[in-house]
Design an enzyme around this catalytic site. Structure first.
Site, PDB file in Angstrom:
ATOM      1  N   MET A   1      20.531 -24.431  61.083  1.00  0.00           N
ATOM      2  CA  MET A   1      20.618 -25.723  61.223  1.00  0.00           C
ATOM      3  C   MET A   1      21.945 -26.050  61.732  1.00  0.00           C
ATOM      4  SD  MET A   1      19.055 -26.789  57.352  1.00  0.00           S
ATOM      5  CE  MET A   1      19.951 -25.311  56.300  1.00  0.00           C
TER       6      MET A   1
ATOM      7  N   GLN B   1      19.829 -18.337  67.428  1.00  0.00           N
ATOM      8  CA  GLN B   1      18.913 -19.182  67.845  1.00  0.00           C
ATOM      9  C   GLN B   1      19.635 -19.618  69.230  1.00  0.00           C
ATOM     10  OE1 GLN B   1      17.826 -23.122  66.793  1.00  0.00           O
ATOM     11  NE2 GLN B   1      15.851 -22.219  66.322  1.00  0.00           N
TER      12      GLN B   1
ATOM     13  N   CYS C   1      14.040 -28.351  68.032  1.00  0.00           N
ATOM     14  CA  CYS C   1      14.961 -29.515  67.654  1.00  0.00           C
ATOM     15  C   CYS C   1      14.464 -30.752  68.109  1.00  0.00           C
ATOM     16  CB  CYS C   1      16.307 -29.081  68.344  1.00  0.00           C
ATOM     17  SG  CYS C   1      17.673 -30.255  67.945  1.00  0.00           S
TER      18      CYS C   1
ATOM     19  N   LYS D   1      10.796 -20.938  67.673  1.00  0.00           N
ATOM     20  CA  LYS D   1      10.683 -22.046  66.889  1.00  0.00           C
ATOM     21  C   LYS D   1      10.264 -23.034  67.530  1.00  0.00           C
ATOM     22  CE  LYS D   1      12.586 -23.802  62.602  1.00  0.00           C
ATOM     23  NZ  LYS D   1      12.747 -25.283  62.548  1.00  0.00           N
TER      24      LYS D   1
ATOM     25  N   ASN E   1       7.187 -23.526  58.118  1.00  0.00           N
ATOM     26  CA  ASN E   1       8.424 -24.376  58.103  1.00  0.00           C
ATOM     27  C   ASN E   1       8.300 -25.717  57.727  1.00  0.00           C
ATOM     28  OD1 ASN E   1      11.046 -25.594  60.066  1.00  0.00           O
ATOM     29  ND2 ASN E   1      11.386 -24.891  58.124  1.00  0.00           N
TER      30      ASN E   1
ATOM     31  N   GLY F   1      14.867 -24.741  55.373  1.00  0.00           N
ATOM     32  CA  GLY F   1      16.026 -25.353  55.800  1.00  0.00           C
ATOM     33  C   GLY F   1      16.797 -26.246  54.943  1.00  0.00           C
ATOM     34  N   ARG F   2      16.555 -27.564  54.752  1.00  0.00           N
ATOM     35  CA  ARG F   2      17.155 -28.608  53.971  1.00  0.00           C
ATOM     36  C   ARG F   2      17.299 -28.394  52.656  1.00  0.00           C
ATOM     37  NH1 ARG F   2      14.153 -33.509  55.969  1.00  0.00           N
ATOM     38  NH2 ARG F   2      12.588 -32.161  56.160  1.00  0.00           N
TER      39      ARG F   2
END
Length: 332
Positions: free
Chosen positions: A26, A79, A109, A148, A209, A233-234
C-alpha cells in the site's frame, strides 16, 4: 492439498511462505516499520510500497526509504510499477541486486496519477503490452515474479482470466486479484466469482484480495474461491494483528481473544518509536498521525483526541498524549 480451513504454507516459485496470508503493498503505508509489524503478527509475506520503474529517481531519499534491505525481516518482496518493459526489467534487476527475493508487478493500482502514465490497472486495456512487460521482467531476474491485478478495466471489459493465462505463460509464479474493476476503485461489492473463475483456469497460485476484514470473511473467501492465499490491505491499517487473528481462526475454528488495552497501547508505542527512528522526527511524527488515527478510531469519544494528535509537532508530545488517551480508556 490445502486443508479445509484454508491456512497452509504457500510456495511461490522457489520461495516458501510460512503461511498463505499476505500483507498487501500500500503506497504510503507499507513501509518497513509497518511491514515489520505485519510480519511479527503472522503475515506469511509482506510486500513493499510500489517502486517506480524510473531510474532517474532511484537514488532520491524517497526511493531509498522504499527499498528493501538485506536486514528486512521475512521474505523480501518488492512491488514495481511502470509501463515501459525495459525500465520495468531494470527496476526488477536493481531491486534483486539490493536484496529482493521476489518481484511483484503492479497492474492493479487504480490511482489516476499512475493510470495516466499507462501504469497500474490501466495496463489491463493492453494485453499485448502486459505480455511484453512480464516476459522482460521474468527474463531479467532469477527470483520469482508475481502479478497483482484487478478483474478488468471496467464492468464491460473484465479480462482477468485472459491476463492470468498470459501471466502464467510468461513464467509468472503467482497472481493476486483484487476483486474489483479499475472503474470500481474501492467501491461496491468484491467479485469473488471472478477470482474463483481465474483459479479454475490457471495452475499457478491465485491470491484473493479485497474486503477481507475479519477471520470469518477470510475463511469464506478461501472456501468459495478456492484461492491458494489471501492478501489483506486496508483491514490491517490500525490492526496489524489481523493476520494472527485469521491464522488462529482457521487453525482452531474459534476467534482469538481481543487484544487488551495494554497490548494495543504497547503495539502503537512500538510502531511510533520505529517510525521516528526510520524517518527521523520531522517526517516520522507526521506519518505517525495517520496510523494513530486508524489505531484509535473505534474507541468511544476518540474524535477529540485524534483532532488534538493531528496537530502535535514533536514526538515526545505525541507519546505523552497517546499514553494519556489509553490511560483514560482504562479508567472508564
Amino acid at each position: 492439498m490445502r486443508n479445509i480451513a484454508g491456512l497452509n504454507s504457500l510456495n511461490i516459485g522457489k520461495v516458501t511462505l510460512k503461511n498463505n496470508l499476505i500483507a498487501a503493498p500500500m503506497a504510503g503505508i507499507s513501509d518497513k516499520p509497518f511491514r515489520n509489524l505485519c510480519h511479527r503478527f503472522g503475515a506469511g509475506m509482506t510486500v513493499s510500497e510500489m517502486f517506480l520503474a524510473n531510474s532517474d529517481i532511484w537514488h532520491t531519499d524517497k526511493s531509498t526509504l522504499r527499498m528493501i534491505s538485506s536486514d528486512d525481516v521475512g521474505i523480501r518482496a518488492v512491488q514495481i510499477v511502470g509501463s515501459d518493459p525495459d525500465e520495468m526489467a531494470r527496476a526488477a534487476e536493481f531491486n534483486v541486486k539490493h536484496g529482493a527475493q521476489l518481484i511483484d508487478v503492479n497492474m492493479g493500482c487504480p490511482a489516476k496519477k499512475v493510470n495516466k502514465k499507462l501504469a497500474g490497472s490501466a495496463l489491463m486495456q493492453h494485453p499485448d503490452l502486459i505480455k511484453t512487460i512480464l516476459q522482460k521482467v521474468v527474463g531479467s531476474v532469477d527470483v520469482p515474479v508475481t502479478l497483482k491485478t484487478r478483474t478488468g478495466w471496467n464492468k464491460n471489459n473484465r479480462n482477468c482470466i485472459e491476463i492470468a493465462q498470459i501471466a502464467q505463460d510468461c513464467g509468472v509464479k503467482a497472481i493476486t486479484i483484487h476483486g474489483r474493476t479499475r472503474a470500481c476503485l474501492f467501491n461496491g461489492e468484491v467479485e469473488y466469482d471472478s477470482i474463483k473463475a481465474v483459479k479454475e483456469k490457471v495452475t499457478i497460485p491465485v491470491i484473493a484480495n479485497g474486503d477481507i476484514c475479519t477471520p470469518e470473511q477470510a475463511k469464506d473467501v478461501f472456501k468459495y474461491t478456492q484461492a491458494d492465499g489471501i492478501m489483506i490491505g486496508r483491514a490491517a491499517q490500525g490492526r496489524p494483528w489481523i493476520f494472527e487473528e485469521i491464522a488462529f481462526y482457521l487453525a482452531h475454528g474459534q476467534l482469538k481473544k481481543n487484544k487488551t488495552i495494554d497490548e494495543v497501547e504497547q503495539i502503537v508505542l512500538t510502531h511510533l518509536e520505529d517510525l521516528y527512528q526510520f524517518y527521523g522526527e520531522y517526517k516520522g511524527l507526521r506519518i505517525a498521525r495517520k496510523h494513530v488515527n486508524w489505531y484509535t478510531k473505534n474507541y468511544a469519544d476518540s474524535d477529540q483526541f485524534r483532532r488534538l494528535f493531528s496537530v502535535l509537532s514533536n514526538t515526545s508530545e505525541q507519546v505523552k498524549t497517546l499514553k494519556a488517551f489509553f490511560s483514560q480508556i482504562r479508567n472508564r
